[in-house]
Design an enzyme around this catalytic site. Structure first.
Site: not given
Ligand code: LLP
Length: 433
Positions: A247, A289, A292, A329, A333, A360-361, A389
């Site tokens: 995150g 974990e 991004r 995205r 979002y 087409c949007e 993503y």
């Molecule tokens: N671990 C778990 C259990 C997660 O659900 C996620 C992301 C991560 C790790 C990795 O999070 P990161 O470090 O990437 O922020 N599609 C959305 C993001 C959805 C993230 C879902 N879970 C976007 O494009 O912003």
């Protein structure tokens, strides 16, 4: 546009991984996802070198949902990271890439029976259990395979993370995990830890994605460590692993203010060490974990400019040969990005344009207000920070083939995922008379 990783400018042109964008276009075509391999490797090493401790082992687990294919899985494995998969498809990809099953974490709030069988059959190192139904399935499957499956439980510590509502994951009504405030969760842990088919190793949480407030992560660690101690006391188990999720927020535009990751990870580790010793808890492993924050800045999307037109209201549009199909995205979002005309990098006379795709949007807008150097049909337009993503959330809407993915390093470009063809699009179609 902010330059990341190995990006540089030479003779008016953007260079990534030692290759100019016009060469990339002539070799691979557009739209093109470009991965700066060295940038990614350096970031992975920054995580490994700064998230470490003398009191516990650390694991950096790549959240592959951000960007997954055989080549990235192989690279992640070579760099010594673990990998988080969230579906049978991601798991299959990791296994096919030769990932050590022991270093795979299998997530998901509704893992299917067949997915769990695939995981147990292949001796996946850790299953992150989300709920009791899933545990029942898993326990049965482990029994059938006469094995003991290592499990950590996803819990919800109720920490509010300030990010987009759709990517918050620990609100009290979130679909993920079980609340630490619900007494039934502890009863469930006690039950799991006495199951001979299950090795209950610890807990996991993920507070949300694209989070900028350092304190959110510190608070999350505190709550999780407190709960881990309660588990040790109440379930009479040796607590082995605390997984604190990902995150960590990244830069997309100058509205984003991410903390410096290297120094944060140092402070974070110290904070965790301190809290553990305060509560006299000694887990073997603390894991994180990131998805991004590992890949996003090292991915860009290269497009060719098509038509440029002004609406009656006077809004100047630049159309590119991709759009919401390769980057959903902005429409999902309201995500913001930066762009450049990558063959006019020295041009400082910038004007405001709206960059739209070819779908087409009406909502197929990539950037509402981009400052660009006199775009003309045939120019190369590059949007930065599309590593996470984008490819993984791409679609074939309007039957648009997915772009090629190329890794660039030291002046060499290698295709990681081939461009889809029209033939690929009809591969699974059956003609019904
Ligand atoms: N671990 C778990 C259990 C997660 O659900 C996620 C992301 C991560 C790790 C990795 O999070 P990161 O470090 O990437 O922020 N599609 C959305 C993001 C959805 C993230 C879902 N879970 C976007 O494009 O912003």
């Amino acid at each position: 546009m902010k330059l990341f990783g190995t990006m540089s400018i030479k003779e008016n042109e953007l260079i990534i991984g030692g290759i100019g964008v016009s060469e990339l276009k002539s070799k691979h075509g557009t739209p093109l996802y470009i991965i700066d391999q060295k940038g990614f490797e350096d970031k992975a090493n920054l995580f490994i070198n700064n998230f470490k401790s003398n009191t516990f082992d650390t694991r950096v687990i790549y959240a592959s949902k951000a960007f997954m294919n055989l080549s990235i899985a192989k690279l992640v494995s070579k760099l010594g990271l673990c990998i988080d998969v969230v579906s049978g498809g991601e798991l299959y990809t990791a296994l096919k890439a030769g990932f050590d099953p022991n270093k795979i974490y299998f997530h998901g709030n509704n893992k299917l029976y067949d997915e769990l069988v695939l995981a147990v059959q292949n001796r996946v190192g850790t299953i992150v259990v989300d709920n009791e139904y899933e545990y029942d399935l898993l326990s049965g499957i482990s029994g059938e395979f006469e094995t003991v499956t290592r499990v950590i439980l996803r819990v919800n510590p109720g920490i509010e993370a300030h990010t987009h509502e759709y990517i918050q994951t620990t609100k009290n009504d979130s679909k993920f995990g079980l609340s630490i405030f619900d007494d039934k969760t502890m009863d469930f842990i006690i039950k799991m830890s006495s199951d001979p088919n299950i090795d209950f190793a610890g807990i996991h949480c993920h507070v949300g994605s694209q989070v900028f407030d350092e304190n959110t992560f510190l608070k999350e660690a505190d709550e999780m460590i407190k709960y881990a101690k309660e588990i040790e006391n109440e379930a009479q188990v040796v607590f082995k692993e605390l997984n604190l999720g990902g995150g960590f927020g990244v830069y997309y535009t100058d509205e984003d203010n991410p903390f410096e990751l290297g120094s944060f990870l140092g402070r974070y580790t110290k904070h965790i060490e301190h809290k553990l010793s305060e509560l006299d808890l000694n887990p073997e492993i603390i894991s994180i974990e990131p998805g991004r924050s590992l890949i996003n800045s090292y991915g860009s999307t290269l497009y060719t400019v098509g038509a440029i037109k002004k609406t009656m209201a006077g809004l100047p549009y630049v159309f590119v040969d991709g759009g919401m199909t390769d980057n959903p995205r902005p429409s999902l979002y309201q995500a913001k990005y930066e762009a450049v005309i990558a063959n006019k990098m020295d041009d400082t006379d910038l004007e405001s344009y709206r960059i739209a795709g070819k779908c087409c949007e009406t909502g197929d807008i990539l950037i509402k207000d981009a400052s660009l150097a006199n775009p003309m049909p045939g120019d190369l337009l590059l949007i930065s920070s599309t590593g996470a993503y984008n490819y993984s959330m791409s679609s074939n809407y309007n039957r648009i083939p997915r772009p090629e993915v190329v890794f660039v390093k030291d002046g060499v470009s290698k295709t990681a995922v081939k461009r889809e063809t029209y033939e690929d699009l009809i591969r699974n179609d059956e003609v019904i008379d």
